[in-house]
Design an enzyme around this catalytic site. Structure first.
Site, PDB file in Angstrom:
ATOM      1  CG  ASP B  32      -2.583   0.638   0.971  1.00  0.00           C
ATOM      2  OD1 ASP B  32      -2.976  -0.149   0.697  1.00  0.00           O
ATOM      3  OD2 ASP B  32      -2.046   1.870   0.885  1.00  0.00           O
ATOM      4  CG  HIS B 105      -5.013   3.795   0.959  1.00  0.00           C
ATOM      5  ND1 HIS B 105      -5.047   2.708   0.586  1.00  0.00           N
ATOM      6  CD2 HIS B 105      -6.654   3.684   0.372  1.00  0.00           C
ATOM      7  CE1 HIS B 105      -5.818   1.391   0.166  1.00  0.00           C
ATOM      8  NE2 HIS B 105      -6.760   2.566  -0.240  1.00  0.00           N
ATOM      9  CB  SER B 435      -9.751   0.408   0.419  1.00  0.00           C
ATOM     10  OG  SER B 435      -8.338   0.292  -1.555  1.00  0.00           O
TER      11      SER B 435
END
Lengths: 82, 650
Positions: B32, B105, B435
């Site tokens: 990520d 994220h 996600s």
């Protein structure tokens, strides 16, 4: 104008390494040099795939793909976070 | 995350998951945007020594040293050469050349999968509670492959290459690309190698829903995860000057609006731009919006970006309306100004008021966090949908998990909106997407793996799929947010994950590497394709007739070719529970399709394998071309239900 280069991932049939080479990365280097004087290896891979990443022109990529032991020369893709 | 553990039943079953070393020996690799190591979600209190098999490292780079790792965050690597080869050197004033997460994220997904328990978590008071990952005792290794310029396959492949060598047990990838044949998709290629090493690879299905055939990451050796809602919401309703109220959601926290109703204007009427209704940067006329609440339409730019545009133009607040693409699905955002999001229908009604009222006024009333929302889960409208555009006979997505308004850890490099103008800094943030659902399954897979270390990735996935549910406790079918109607296996796969049931699934549909190689034979892969994908020479058996539907997958994608009206699949079940006798029951929603199972009863000793065949007979395809029908097969011994979805396509 300098032909455009893009990143390719070169998939190699490691088992087909010619006897002349001691180590597959030397073989990779040699195969790369045979199509491009300036191309460098960005990564070499040994678990996810057998091969390496490098930047080539489309013509160099086409030439490389014709070489013995080269399985595929696939253009890099961009992925997005979900 | 907060609320999800309760929603998934993890709170009641803490003792069911071994606290023994096996639980803390499972390692989840997260590809990520990196990690914010100071987040309390990576506190390692109570964790034993790093698993002996671990070969990974904690790489040093900008603002990151080996000291940033610990017994929770046991590995951190970054891969930027591919990105820089493509785009030139990263801007080190904006990005850290290290595993440090400058985006948020990666911290969010890693802490969702395996974050430690953190009490008193919230975003500005919203979603308050004790935050924890799915597998609180699992270890985390992060592989930073995504940069401001994107996530490049050469970097992703290098990370997978390293993660395999490092000995992770689960790989979590909340990213996806375009549709490409498996042997040309480097996530699929890397995932195949990982699977061969016993690593379960869990990927996000994509946010291109509700469009049909919009999935990413559909390789059968990947666990493909869609998104559903939780039973939690953040209501902020719109109160119009005509006395009518409309539901909305918001995570805004800041200076309150005046109590009195405020003048209200439609962005499309406060702009000279043709797309002025979208509140894109530079399109709003300040003299027309100053001191007012502005109605903007979703589309083209980020939702929070629209709020920033309204604020810059002097607007006091924003009502953001869904369009047909998002329907009634409401995703909450931590806007920079008082704002709320409303569904398409409400948006249309509000516009009608705006266009007919001489002096339209509005108030936005924020109500904070509400739990117990029903029905839930609902398939998120944005969640990508099947069928599997590469191999329709492999029904995807595999399952859904919580992916809407999920609270988890965040980076301190960036505000909760991610906008450069957002100077706020938070420990936790609430965001939505597949996600978010993917790391839920990654963490749950780690939990299952810790309880059953000997299970293959396919067996772990089978357990998660065959125990997923497709009906609410009321017996009503799961709903699709995009239609307001029941969802189908093309939307929810096997259904919503139920980790407590998955711990003890009874039977599993297991798969070996050779099974997957047989699948590739059915796809007529050449020897070169095999070498590219599987890094080995493999000769398909010329005397065998391979079929993709032969793959022992825990779901059925039935395709009636032209002229064929009977399709037969075979499957093999492995008993992973006590000896028992299972009876088959099958339902078909299409009267024109008869489904029969042979034998109807299977008796198993412990660890015994038994096969069965299932035959689909169509008495005629529906009028519509490319129509879909659905059904379900369940094997039950009275204690376990081993459910598999069926999609039928003519």
């Amino acid at each position: 104008a300098e032909p455009e280069r893009t990143t390719y991932i070169v998939h190699v049939a490691k088992s087909e390494m010619p006897e002349a080479f001691e180590h597959h990365t030397v073989w990779y280097q040699s195969s790369l040099k045979s199509v491009s004087d300036s191309a460098e290896m960005i990564y070499t891979y040994d678990n996810a795939i057998h091969g390496y990443a490098t930047r080539l022109t489309a013509e160099e990529a086409r030439l490389l793909e014709t070489q013995e032991g080269i399985l595929a020369v696939l253009p890099e893709a961009r992925y997005e976070l979900h | 995350t907060t609320r999800t553990p309760l929603f998934l039943g993890l709170d009641k079953s803490a003792d069911m998951f071994p606290d023994s070393s096996s639980a803390s020996d499972v390692i989840i690799g997260v590809l990520d945007t990196g990690v914010w190591p100071e987040s309390k979600s990576f506190d390692d209190a109570g964790l034993g020594p790093i698993p002996s098999g671990w070969k990974g490292e904690c790489e040093t780079g900008t603002n990151f040293t080996a000291k940033n790792c610990n017994r929770k965050l046991i590995g951190a690597r970054y891969f930027v050469s591919g990105c820089e080869a493509m785009l030139g050197p990263i801007n080190e004033t904006e990005e850290s050349r290290s595993p440090r997460d400058d985006d948020g994220h990666g911290t969010h997904t890693a802490s969702t999968a395996a974050g430690s328990v953190v009490s008193g978590a919230s975003l500005f008071g919203y979603a308050a509670g004790t935050a924890r990952g799915m597998a609180t005792r699992a270890r985390v290794a992060v592989y930073k492959v995504c940069w401001k310029g994107g996530c490049f396959s050469s970097d992703i492949l290098a990370a997978i290459d390293k993660a395999i060598a490092d000995n992770v047990n689960v790989l979590s990838l909340s990213l996806g690309g375009g549709v490409a044949d498996y042997f040309r998709d480097h996530v699929a290629i890397g995932a195949f190698s990982a699977m061969e090493k016993g690593i379960l690879v869990s990927c996000s299905a994509g946010n291109a829903g509700p469009t049909s055939g919009s999935l990413s990451n559909v390789a059968p050796w990947i666990t493909t995860v869609g998104a559903g809602t939780l039973d939690r919401d953040f209501p902020a309703y719109v109160s119009l000057g005509n006395g009518l109220n409309y539901s909305g959601v918001s995570l805004y926290r800041g200076s309150a609006l005046p109590d009195s109703p405020l003048p209200f204007v439609y962005a499309g009427n406060a702009s000279n731009a043709t797309n002025g209704n979208l509140c894109v940067t530079g399109t709003l006329s300040p003299e027309k919006v100053a001191g007012k609440i502005v109605l903007c339409d979703r589309g083209l730019t980020a939702r929070v970006q629209k709020g920033s545009v309204v604020k810059s133009a002097g607007g006091l607040g924003m009502v953001l309306s869904n369009t047909a693409a998002n329907g009634e699905e409401l995703v909450a955002d931590a806007h920079l100004l008082p704002a709320t999001a409303v569904g398409e229908k409400a948006g249309d009604a509000i516009k009608k008021y705006l266009f007919t009222s001489a002096k339209p006024t509005v108030k936005i009333v924020f109500e904070g966090t509400k739990v117990g929302i029903q029905p839930s889960p609902v398939v998120a409208a944005f969640s990508s949908r099947g069928p599997n555009s590469i191999t329709p006979q492999i029904l995807k997505p595999d399952l859904i998990a919580p992916g809407v308004n999920i609270l988890a850890g965040w980076s301190k490099s960036v505000g909760p909106t991610g906008l450069p103008v957002d100077g706020r800094r938070v420990d936790f943030n609430i965001i939505s997407g597949t996600s978010m659902s993917c790391p839920h399954v990654s963490g749950l897979a780690a939990l299952i793996k810790s309880a059953h270390p000997e299970w293959s990735p396919a067996a772990v996935r089978s357990a998660l799929m065959t125990t997923a549910y497709t009906v609410y406790k009321t017996g009503a079918k799961l709903q699709d947010s995009a239609t307001g109607k029941p969802s189908t296996p093309l939307d929810h796969g096997s259904g919503h994950v139920d980790p407590v049931a998955a711990l003890n699934p009874g039977l599993v549909y297991d798969l070996s590497v050779d099974d997957y190689l047989g699948f590739l034979c059915a796809l007529n892969y050449s020897s070169s394709d095999f070498l590219t994908l599987a890094r080995r020479k493999f000769q398909c058996d010329a005397s065998r007739r391979y079929s993709v539907s032969e793959l022992n997958y825990p779901s059925f994608g039935v395709v009636f070719g032209s002229g064929s009206s009977v399709v037969k699949h075979t499957r093999t079940l492995t008993n992973v529970g006590p000896a028992g006798t299972y009876k088959a029951s099958v339902t078909s929603e299409n009267s024109s399709v008869k489904i029969s199972v042979e034998p109807q009863v299977l008796s198993f000793k412990e660890n015994e394998k038994k096969s069965f065949s299932i035959t689909f007979s169509s008495s005629g395809s529906p009028q519509r071309v490319n129509a879909f029908g659905f059904g379900r097969l369940e094997w039950s011994d009275g204690k376990h239900v081993v459910g598999t979805p069926i999609s039928i396509n003519w």
